[in-house]
Design a protein around this motif. Structure first.
Motif, mmCIF file in Angstrom:
data_model
loop_
_atom_site.group_PDB
_atom_site.id
_atom_site.type_symbol
_atom_site.label_atom_id
_atom_site.label_comp_id
_atom_site.label_asym_id
_atom_site.label_seq_id
_atom_site.Cartn_x
_atom_site.Cartn_y
_atom_site.Cartn_z
ATOM 1 N N LEU A 149 -58.460 42.793 8.398
ATOM 2 C CA LEU A 149 -57.666 43.533 7.399
ATOM 3 C C LEU A 149 -56.930 44.705 8.051
ATOM 4 O O LEU A 149 -55.772 44.980 7.708
ATOM 5 N N MET B 154 -53.846 43.525 9.709
ATOM 6 C CA MET B 154 -52.816 43.230 8.698
ATOM 7 C C MET B 154 -52.130 44.496 8.223
ATOM 8 O O MET B 154 -50.912 44.529 8.044
ATOM 9 N N MET B 155 -52.935 45.544 8.005
ATOM 10 C CA MET B 155 -52.372 46.794 7.491
ATOM 11 C C MET B 155 -51.511 47.478 8.541
ATOM 12 O O MET B 155 -50.467 48.054 8.229
ATOM 13 N N PRO C 288 -47.635 44.281 9.507
ATOM 14 C CA PRO C 288 -47.464 43.201 8.529
ATOM 15 C C PRO C 288 -46.995 41.878 9.166
ATOM 16 O O PRO C 288 -47.179 40.822 8.567
ATOM 17 N N ILE D 187 -49.720 39.319 9.362
ATOM 18 C CA ILE D 187 -50.441 38.944 8.131
ATOM 19 C C ILE D 187 -50.717 37.442 8.036
ATOM 20 O O ILE D 187 -51.837 37.022 7.729
#
Lengths: 234, 234
Positions: B172, B175-176, B179, B182
């Protein structure tokens, strides 16, 4: 073998089928409850689903016990053996469906129920409704020995896979547009996968039902669309 | 029953166990192959895993056929019935492990193998190695009827769950932070979940092995850590 013995045997087979019907009803109820928890943003319902799973597990243990007793004492062959082993396998699929409903409820319960009303969950409940319909149809197909209904479920799974793929992409776009949604979206990805797997378990049950009815396995390699195609080498 | 018949029966039970051992070896090989595909960024290995899954499926069908024949013709009771039904259930777990290795390979194969070398995959292969160790240990526990080893696997699953939770959070954050990662990270989330589920199947096999050995089910409600705790109501 006396008439009395045959009747007792028939009753035991019937009791096994009844236990499966009960388990199926519970699994369907759990799935519908978690879906209505989402649409109504009702955390009490999610808590109920989490607590209710142990009932399904208890019935599965009953089914396993009945199966072992039946095989040991009645030594079933041919169609009866298919029914008994089929019940054992269907119980395993139903137990997994219960687990997946519970896992979905647990994931949702980590977030404020206001988040459950976001547009991100709308496709999830749509595909969930389709999975609940598949479950209901396949349970009827099994109890009524209806091959057409079993085949209907088997073929309709492709639609769940298609909707799951669309939802997967949809959730990724939410993540890309707003990184604050990443954690919730990641859990929704797994909720979506749970529903897709419930669909797979319904097709498993459809295959077992068809095998009980016909004595022949369904054709293998049903077209699947749950993972994007693998690029060719080169 | 003549000595000849007993021997044939024993041979059939032995053949069933051999089929399970063969299936287990194949599942372990598939898992190790997909892990080395990642660490060596070798897409050929991933393709091999995808193609190789059907061999496991074929052995599972063999096991199912052998089981039905054994029950119908030999009418096993007590420990023999536990062995036969246990084999059926272990075959189902091994088939799922094969599926999960294949699913992992398919997800990776959607991306350029250069991405496989990113730091994002490092924790994945670490937890994968632990799952492969669990699988090897539980297969040995089963074939050698070693209760201690089965219990070791059963208890060690908590460590896989712990590492899976850490990896979930790690992915996570990737991903943050970026992007653009992702889509790849989302697939890695599922690869991580696949490995965690392989661990669960190993504990299932440990439970079946323990049941075959002792005739008693293992204590239920082993502490689990695969989903964050549910917040209390109120």
């Amino acid at each position: 073998m006396t008439a009395h013995t045959v009747t007792a045997y028939d009753q035991e087979l019937k009791a096994l089928e009844n236990a499966i019907a009960r388990m199926g009803g519970l699994a369907e109820q759990q799935l519908r409850l978690v879906l209505s928890a989402v649409t109504e943003a009702d955390p009490e319902k999610a808590i109920k689903v989490i607590a209710g799973d142990q009932v399904i597990d208890a019935v599965q243990r009953e089914v396993e016990e009945m199966t072992v007793q039946l095989i040991a004492r009645r030594q079933p062959v041919a169609v009866d053996l298919r029914v008994v082993l089929g019940a054992l396998r269907i119980a395993s699929d139903l137990e997994r469906i219960g687990d997946l409903a519970k896992s979905t409820a647990k994931r949702l319960a980590q977030f404020d129920e206001k988040a459950w009303l976001s547009p991100m969950t709308r496709s999830l409940t749509a595909i969930g409704d389709l999975a609940a319909l598949q479950l209901k149809t396949v349970l009827d197909a099994y109890s009524q020995r209806n091959l057409d209904q079993a085949l209907l479920v088997w073929n309709r799974d492709e639609e769940i896979d298609r909707q799951y793929n669309a939802l997967f992409r949809e959730l990724l776009t939410y993540m890309m547009e707003d990184p604050r949604t990443i954690t919730f979206s990641a859990h929704l990805l797994f909720c979506a996968k749970n529903i897709e797997r419930i669909g797979d378990h319904c097709t498993n049950i459809a295959e077992i039902a068809a095998y009980i009815i016909t004595g022949e396995p369904l054709v293998e390699n049903r077209p699947r669309a749950d993972i994007a195609p693998v690029p060719s080498e080169g």
